[in-house]
Design a protein around this motif. Structure first.
Motif, PDB file in Angstrom:
ATOM      1  N   UNK A  29       0.814  -1.207   0.000  1.00  0.00           N
ATOM      2  CA  UNK A  29       0.000   0.000   0.000  1.00  0.00           C
ATOM      3  C   UNK A  29       0.841   1.247   0.000  1.00  0.00           C
ATOM      4  N   UNK A  30       0.183   2.369   0.246  1.00  0.00           N
ATOM      5  CA  UNK A  30       0.825   3.677   0.238  1.00  0.00           C
ATOM      6  C   UNK A  30       0.347   4.478   1.443  1.00  0.00           C
ATOM      7  N   UNK A  62       4.792   0.766   0.760  1.00  0.00           N
ATOM      8  CA  UNK A  62       5.295  -0.232   1.700  1.00  0.00           C
ATOM      9  C   UNK A  62       4.841  -1.624   1.281  1.00  0.00           C
ATOM     10  N   UNK A  63       5.544  -2.611   1.799  1.00  0.00           N
ATOM     11  CA  UNK A  63       5.190  -4.019   1.639  1.00  0.00           C
ATOM     12  C   UNK A  63       5.578  -4.712   2.938  1.00  0.00           C
ATOM     13  N   UNK A  64       4.647  -5.444   3.539  1.00  0.00           N
ATOM     14  CA  UNK A  64       4.901  -6.071   4.827  1.00  0.00           C
ATOM     15  C   UNK A  64       4.311  -7.476   4.835  1.00  0.00           C
ATOM     16  N   UNK A  92      -4.189  -4.813  -0.353  1.00  0.00           N
ATOM     17  CA  UNK A  92      -3.687  -3.461  -0.616  1.00  0.00           C
ATOM     18  C   UNK A  92      -4.390  -2.510   0.342  1.00  0.00           C
ATOM     19  N   UNK A  93      -3.596  -1.760   1.117  1.00  0.00           N
ATOM     20  CA  UNK A  93      -4.149  -0.796   2.071  1.00  0.00           C
ATOM     21  C   UNK A  93      -3.469   0.550   1.850  1.00  0.00           C
ATOM     22  N   UNK A  94      -4.248   1.536   1.442  1.00  0.00           N
ATOM     23  CA  UNK A  94      -3.755   2.905   1.283  1.00  0.00           C
ATOM     24  C   UNK A  94      -4.292   3.743   2.439  1.00  0.00           C
TER      25      UNK A  94
END
Length: 130
Positions: A29-30, A62-64, A92-94
């Motif tokens: 996400x961003x 980011x990527x987690x 995906x979470x923005x």
């Protein structure tokens, strides 16, 4: 016999590593700022209740890898309000972070090259010459 035992151990190890990796999922996400709509570089992203975390890149991306049981992500950045997002079934979470006026008063700015005894300054006294 030795080759068969080695094969069984290798197969067991690969199966175990597959099981462990299947318990995690990757969320991307961003993180952006409410003020200008631009990505926030260096924002912190944590899985609530764990020590798993990451920071955003220069564009706020980011990527987690979220471990099994991780249900919530915590987003934070200096001077902005901390926000929690429930993951659910999303991959995906923005997130948009807003200004936190109370936190802004907590930022401390220090000066470099303040005149003091050179023994107490160490590396700073060397850097101040240039």
């Amino acid at each position: 016999m030795r080759k068969a035992l080695l094969f069984v151990v290798a197969l067991f190890t690969m199966t175990l590593s597959y099981e462990v990796s299947a318990q995690q999922r990757v969320i991307t996400g961003t993180v952006i700022s409410d003020e200008d709509g631009l990505g926030l570089p260096g924002a912190t992203v944590l899985v609530k209740g764990t020590t798993v975390g990451t920071t955003t890149d220069l564009d706020g991306n980011f990527s987690i890898s979220v471990p099994d049981g991780g249900t919530t992500l915590i987003f934070s950045f200096v001077g902005l309000e901390t926000k929690e997002e429930v993951i659910g079934n999303r991959t995906v979470i923005d997130v948009t972070l807003t200004t936190d006026a109370e936190q802004l008063s907590e930022v401390v700015v220090t000066a470099i090259c303040i005149e003091r005894e050179k023994k107490s300054l160490g590396l700073c006294s060397y850097l101040c010459r240039y």
